[in-house]
Design a protein around this motif. Structure first.
Motif, PDB file in Angstrom:
ATOM      1  N   ILE A   1      -0.154  17.630   1.321  1.00 17.59           N
ATOM      2  CA  ILE A   1       1.080  16.902   1.560  1.00 17.59           C
ATOM      3  C   ILE A   1       0.999  15.618   0.751  1.00 17.59           C
ATOM      4  CG2 ILE A   1       0.205  15.800   3.673  1.00 17.59           C
ATOM      5  CD1 ILE A   1       3.173  16.002   4.699  1.00 17.59           C
ATOM      6  N   ASP A   2       2.089  15.263   0.129  1.00 15.17           N
ATOM      7  CA  ASP A   2       2.160  14.088  -0.735  1.00 15.17           C
ATOM      8  C   ASP A   2       3.291  13.214  -0.211  1.00 15.17           C
ATOM      9  OD1 ASP A   2       2.152  12.254  -2.786  1.00 15.17           O
ATOM     10  OD2 ASP A   2       2.663  13.681  -4.361  1.00 15.17           O
ATOM     11  N   CYS A   3       2.956  11.975   0.172  1.00 21.12           N
ATOM     12  CA  CYS A   3       3.955  11.070   0.739  1.00 21.12           C
ATOM     13  C   CYS A   3       4.015   9.762  -0.034  1.00 21.12           C
ATOM     14  CB  CYS A   3       3.633  10.761   2.201  1.00 21.12           C
ATOM     15  SG  CYS A   3       3.724  12.197   3.283  1.00 21.12           S
ATOM     16  N   CYS A   4       5.197   9.196  -0.059  1.00 22.81           N
ATOM     17  CA  CYS A   4       5.427   7.895  -0.667  1.00 22.81           C
ATOM     18  C   CYS A   4       6.106   7.031   0.387  1.00 22.81           C
ATOM     19  CB  CYS A   4       6.305   8.057  -1.896  1.00 22.81           C
ATOM     20  SG  CYS A   4       6.548   6.524  -2.800  1.00 22.81           S
ATOM     21  N   ALA A   5       5.513   5.875   0.668  1.00 19.84           N
ATOM     22  CA  ALA A   5       6.043   4.986   1.696  1.00 19.84           C
ATOM     23  C   ALA A   5       6.337   3.621   1.096  1.00 19.84           C
ATOM     24  CB  ALA A   5       5.044   4.841   2.837  1.00 19.84           C
ATOM     25  N   GLU A   6       7.511   3.106   1.380  1.00 22.77           N
ATOM     26  CA  GLU A   6       7.862   1.753   0.967  1.00 22.77           C
ATOM     27  C   GLU A   6       7.376   0.805   2.060  1.00 22.77           C
ATOM     28  OE1 GLU A   6      11.844  -0.827   0.328  1.00 22.77           O
ATOM     29  OE2 GLU A   6      11.829   1.181  -0.538  1.00 22.77           O
ATOM     30  N   VAL A   7       6.567  -0.175   1.666  1.00 24.72           N
ATOM     31  CA  VAL A   7       5.950  -1.091   2.628  1.00 24.72           C
ATOM     32  C   VAL A   7       6.603  -2.469   2.492  1.00 24.72           C
ATOM     33  CG1 VAL A   7       3.774  -2.043   3.466  1.00 24.72           C
ATOM     34  CG2 VAL A   7       3.806   0.213   2.380  1.00 24.72           C
ATOM     35  N   PRO A   8       7.480  -2.838   3.461  1.00 21.77           N
ATOM     36  CA  PRO A   8       8.225  -4.100   3.355  1.00 21.77           C
ATOM     37  C   PRO A   8       7.344  -5.349   3.253  1.00 21.77           C
ATOM     38  CG  PRO A   8       9.158  -2.737   5.083  1.00 21.77           C
ATOM     39  CD  PRO A   8       7.876  -2.082   4.636  1.00 21.77           C
ATOM     40  N   PHE A   9       6.247  -5.405   4.034  1.00 19.01           N
ATOM     41  CA  PHE A   9       5.428  -6.626   4.006  1.00 19.01           C
ATOM     42  C   PHE A   9       4.614  -6.772   2.723  1.00 19.01           C
ATOM     43  CE2 PHE A   9       2.680  -3.627   6.242  1.00 19.01           C
ATOM     44  CZ  PHE A   9       1.461  -3.801   5.609  1.00 19.01           C
ATOM     45  N   LEU A  10       4.660  -5.774   1.846  1.00 23.36           N
ATOM     46  CA  LEU A  10       4.046  -5.881   0.518  1.00 23.36           C
ATOM     47  C   LEU A  10       5.113  -6.083  -0.553  1.00 23.36           C
ATOM     48  CD1 LEU A  10       1.288  -3.093   0.627  1.00 23.36           C
ATOM     49  CD2 LEU A  10       0.992  -5.557   0.875  1.00 23.36           C
ATOM     50  N   GLY A  11       6.222  -6.671  -0.138  1.00 24.84           N
ATOM     51  CA  GLY A  11       7.305  -6.944  -1.075  1.00 24.84           C
ATOM     52  C   GLY A  11       8.084  -5.694  -1.462  1.00 24.84           C
ATOM     53  N   GLY A  12       8.098  -4.702  -0.577  1.00 25.30           N
ATOM     54  CA  GLY A  12       8.823  -3.475  -0.859  1.00 25.30           C
ATOM     55  C   GLY A  12       8.090  -2.522  -1.773  1.00 25.30           C
TER      56      GLY A  12
END
Length: 75
Positions: free
Chosen positions: A35-46
């Protein structure tokens, strides 16, 4: 009991992922062994972080990849 594992064969039924938050997208390839996922992390500036989990039943190895880091576990 012995089980025959068909290495590198596509799985018959590609599983469907449940509803995911908008900041997360995932893909299961036809082999059904990863499984391959991509997550946008807001506290890392998006910034987007890529995470993969791969199972290799032929070599009995599980790999966890987070961006460029890779961790292999022998099963």
């Amino acid at each position: 009991m012995y089980y025959l594992i068909h290495c590198f064969a596509d799985c018959a039924n590609t599983p469907f992922l449940p509803a995911l938050p908008g900041s997360l997208s995932c893909h299961i390839p036809p082999s059904c062994t990863s499984i391959d996922c991509c997550a946008e992390v807001p506290f890392l500036g998006g910034r987007s972080i890529n995470v993969q989990v791969l199972l290799d039943p032929c070599e009995a190895i599980m790999s966890l990849n987070i961006e460029k880091m890779q961790y292999n576990v022998t099963l």
